[in-house]
Scaffold this active site. Sequence first.
Site, mmCIF file in Angstrom:
data_model
loop_
_atom_site.group_PDB
_atom_site.id
_atom_site.type_symbol
_atom_site.label_atom_id
_atom_site.label_comp_id
_atom_site.label_asym_id
_atom_site.label_seq_id
_atom_site.Cartn_x
_atom_site.Cartn_y
_atom_site.Cartn_z
ATOM 1 N N LYS A 46 30.284 -3.768 -19.656
ATOM 2 C CA LYS A 46 30.743 -4.497 -18.483
ATOM 3 C C LYS A 46 29.896 -5.757 -18.371
ATOM 4 C CE LYS A 46 28.184 -1.388 -15.419
ATOM 5 N NZ LYS A 46 28.236 0.055 -15.702
ATOM 6 N N ASP A 65 20.338 -5.550 -15.145
ATOM 7 C CA ASP A 65 20.591 -5.922 -16.537
ATOM 8 C C ASP A 65 21.847 -6.781 -16.708
ATOM 9 O OD1 ASP A 65 22.135 -3.722 -15.786
ATOM 10 O OD2 ASP A 65 22.399 -3.069 -17.851
ATOM 11 N N ARG A 114 28.217 12.172 -5.524
ATOM 12 C CA ARG A 114 29.058 11.026 -5.167
ATOM 13 C C ARG A 114 30.428 11.543 -4.744
ATOM 14 N NH1 ARG A 114 25.773 7.096 -6.957
ATOM 15 N NH2 ARG A 114 25.085 6.967 -9.128
ATOM 16 N N GLU A 123 34.580 1.502 -10.298
ATOM 17 C CA GLU A 123 34.359 1.275 -8.875
ATOM 18 C C GLU A 123 32.910 0.898 -8.575
ATOM 19 O OE1 GLU A 123 32.166 3.477 -7.190
ATOM 20 O OE2 GLU A 123 31.954 4.443 -9.134
ATOM 21 N N SER A 124 32.005 1.164 -9.519
ATOM 22 C CA SER A 124 30.584 0.919 -9.306
ATOM 23 C C SER A 124 30.214 -0.522 -9.658
ATOM 24 C CB SER A 124 29.785 1.895 -10.163
ATOM 25 O OG SER A 124 30.224 1.810 -11.512
ATOM 26 N N THR A 155 24.644 9.099 -18.219
ATOM 27 C CA THR A 155 25.820 8.234 -18.216
ATOM 28 C C THR A 155 25.564 6.978 -19.045
ATOM 29 O OG1 THR A 155 26.206 8.975 -15.935
ATOM 30 C CG2 THR A 155 27.521 7.118 -16.691
ATOM 31 N N LYS A 161 18.730 2.596 -24.187
ATOM 32 C CA LYS A 161 20.108 2.927 -24.534
ATOM 33 C C LYS A 161 20.387 2.403 -25.935
ATOM 34 C CE LYS A 161 23.650 0.590 -22.588
ATOM 35 N NZ LYS A 161 24.725 0.237 -21.663
ATOM 36 N N ASP A 166 25.081 -6.389 -15.935
ATOM 37 C CA ASP A 166 26.432 -5.927 -16.267
ATOM 38 C C ASP A 166 27.297 -5.678 -15.034
ATOM 39 O OD1 ASP A 166 25.076 -3.662 -15.530
ATOM 40 O OD2 ASP A 166 25.570 -2.488 -17.317
ATOM 41 N N ARG A 167 26.681 -5.612 -13.855
ATOM 42 C CA ARG A 167 27.487 -5.375 -12.646
ATOM 43 C C ARG A 167 27.748 -6.677 -11.899
ATOM 44 N NH1 ARG A 167 25.916 0.295 -9.792
ATOM 45 N NH2 ARG A 167 25.914 1.516 -11.714
ATOM 46 N N SER A 224 19.125 -0.527 -15.492
ATOM 47 C CA SER A 224 20.195 -1.148 -14.714
ATOM 48 C C SER A 224 19.764 -1.543 -13.306
ATOM 49 C CB SER A 224 21.400 -0.203 -14.692
ATOM 50 O OG SER A 224 22.510 -0.838 -14.152
ATOM 51 N N HIS A 225 20.395 -0.956 -12.308
ATOM 52 C CA HIS A 225 20.166 -1.347 -10.913
ATOM 53 C C HIS A 225 19.047 -0.550 -10.269
ATOM 54 C CE1 HIS A 225 22.935 1.881 -11.545
ATOM 55 N NE2 HIS A 225 22.606 2.363 -10.355
ATOM 56 N N ASP A 232 23.307 -7.254 -11.252
ATOM 57 C CA ASP A 232 22.261 -6.244 -11.142
ATOM 58 C C ASP A 232 21.127 -6.463 -12.140
ATOM 59 O OD1 ASP A 232 23.640 -5.546 -13.460
ATOM 60 O OD2 ASP A 232 23.218 -3.421 -13.202
ATOM 61 N N ARG A 292 17.145 7.587 -18.916
ATOM 62 C CA ARG A 292 16.449 6.928 -17.805
ATOM 63 C C ARG A 292 15.420 7.867 -17.219
ATOM 64 N NH1 ARG A 292 21.126 3.677 -14.634
ATOM 65 N NH2 ARG A 292 21.829 2.566 -16.486
HETATM 66 C C1 G1P Z 1 26.759 5.015 -12.409
HETATM 67 C C2 G1P Z 1 28.163 4.587 -12.054
HETATM 68 C C3 G1P Z 1 28.990 4.424 -13.304
HETATM 69 C C4 G1P Z 1 28.306 3.460 -14.271
HETATM 70 C C5 G1P Z 1 26.883 3.917 -14.519
HETATM 71 C C6 G1P Z 1 26.112 2.915 -15.363
HETATM 72 O O1 G1P Z 1 26.803 6.266 -13.077
HETATM 73 O O2 G1P Z 1 28.764 5.507 -11.174
HETATM 74 O O3 G1P Z 1 30.268 3.955 -12.954
HETATM 75 O O4 G1P Z 1 28.988 3.399 -15.486
HETATM 76 O O5 G1P Z 1 26.190 4.070 -13.274
HETATM 77 O O6 G1P Z 1 26.022 1.668 -14.754
HETATM 78 P P1 G1P Z 1 26.509 7.662 -12.345
HETATM 79 O O7 G1P Z 1 25.161 7.533 -11.682
HETATM 80 O O8 G1P Z 1 27.579 7.809 -11.299
HETATM 81 O O9 G1P Z 1 26.583 8.692 -13.419
HETATM 82 ZN ZN ZN Z 2 23.572 -2.447 -14.973
#
Ligand code: G1P
Ligand code: ZN
Length: 542
Positions: A375, A278, A495, A363-364, A17, A125, A280-281, A112-113, A276, A21
């Site tokens: 974001k 990095d 999910r 939503e995340s 996504t 990325k 962006d959240r 990220s998180h 988070d 990673r």
């Molecule tokens: C998750 C979130 C998605 C977000 C992505 C990167 O991806 O659900 O909205 O864009 O992290 O931060 P997922 O693990 O669901 O593929």
């Molecule tokens: Zn992030």
Amino acid sequence: MTRTVAISPFPDQKPGTSGLRKKVPLFQTPGYTEAFIQSIFDSLEGMEGESLVIGGDGRFYNRDVIQIAIRMAAANGFGRVVIGKGGILSTPAASHLIRKRQAFGGLILSASHNPGGPTEDFGIKYNISNGGPAPEKITDAIYARSRTIDRYLIAEFDDVDLDKIGDFEADGMAIEVVDPVAEYAELMETLFDFDAIRAHVAGGFRVAFDAMHAVTGPYAREILVRRLGVDPALVINAFPLEDFGGHHPDPNLVHAKQLYDQMMGPDAPDFGAASDGDGDRNLVIGRGIFVTPSDSLAILAANAHLAPGYKAGLKGIARSMPTSGAADRVAAKLGVEMHETPTGWKFFGNLLDAGRCTICGEESAGAGSDHVREKDGLWAILLWLNILAVRRQSVREIVHGHWAEYGRTYYSRHDYEALDTESANQLMAALDGKLSLLPGRKVGSLTIEKADNFAYQDPIDGSVSRNQGIRIFFEGGSRLVFRLSGTGTSGATLRIYMERYQPDPTRHDEETQSVLAPLILAARDLAEIGKWTGRDAPTVIT
Ligand code: G1P
Ligand code: ZN
């Protein structure tokens, strides 16, 4: 001097996504990191003499990969690299820098998180010249290249001093180490009324922020504390650590528990927020009230005109498919376009570039606008603060007022983490296989209206992305969505997203999980979760 190093391809370098990673030890496998970076460079054309932005969230292995990336950029013909001091750049700040410098692209090093440390996660990325994540066309090309790659190119020079701001040169390539915060903070000043926010804070409006020992610490210290006058005692975990202090830098109610408890407790501050790994959240909590990201997106969109950067109004709104329909109601009222895209920020890029939307969200805990192509956690927090400074109401009043006007969409996501990948795929395939039989079927008190596997056609370039999640719509406007995560590093994560619309204001104070109970049961029944996973409850509920 450039060296060509022979390698064998690694079979598992498919970007998910949000980039590649994996666990740190895998990235440390000789040639692994280099193979992926070279696969990126080999998939690009025309980078000769151009600029590349490089930065990361400061997690373990960040500095090592930055040194590798600098040497490989030189060997592959880039003319300049722009790097955040200490190897630090939040993802939105990197996006801004790419745009501002008209760079060819950027490498963002982050998971990220996800947790960080010697045995935890790392990620790479690639972002394109608009500042946004590479679209699928490019990530597919990178993956294809990684399957056949047989060499990488690397220049030989000493490590660059990442802690000294200034202009340097190595092997004919310019190296610029910049303050990671300054240009981003300037951009924020152009979008928001800092005077109004500063006055509100000076008048006693108390703001708490949790940087989670991640990248936003330096940004929060400069912007929230120094420029806006927020009490530094309320800005916690404000210094980045390579292992995020042993925590998940994930701004949700589980991992930002200290902030959550503070906001729900006696003498809570007026506004609480977190970001988070990095940056962006965002997580937004008012005194005694958590704002779901789906609601936050809708409220930001409905009130954005109160901030100087958006006073001309919105061109449109976009949300990822699993995000609730709350923002759609705002778009309808504003009379602007609404777009529903697959999960992941990369799908917003074309819409933003074409001026088809101004604000986007997921939503995340992700929201952002056309100011960058990622974001942006602090952006969302500053827009909230700007709105609060103008409206002079509490978060609770604003949220309840919004529900009274538009109706409330009760929403929750249930995650089943660390599942056996094969079983998770079977669960999804089984559900997919029976979609055509579902319309008209009753599940408990609910009746299925329609069901499909979400496919998206990009309205700008016509590209089609299939298999983006299973949607089940019920009579009366409720919805269930099932998809597998594309960001995990071990096993699979299922999910399940649930939403139920309630227009009646006398029913806006109910407990979310109880309101959604019929959908929770329907999800278990329809997807046969117990049978495929052996689990009887999710691991995380947000
Ligand atoms: C998750 C979130 C998605 C977000 C992505 C990167 O991806 O659900 O909205 O864009 O992290 O931060 P997922 O693990 O669901 O593929
Ligand atoms: Zn992030």
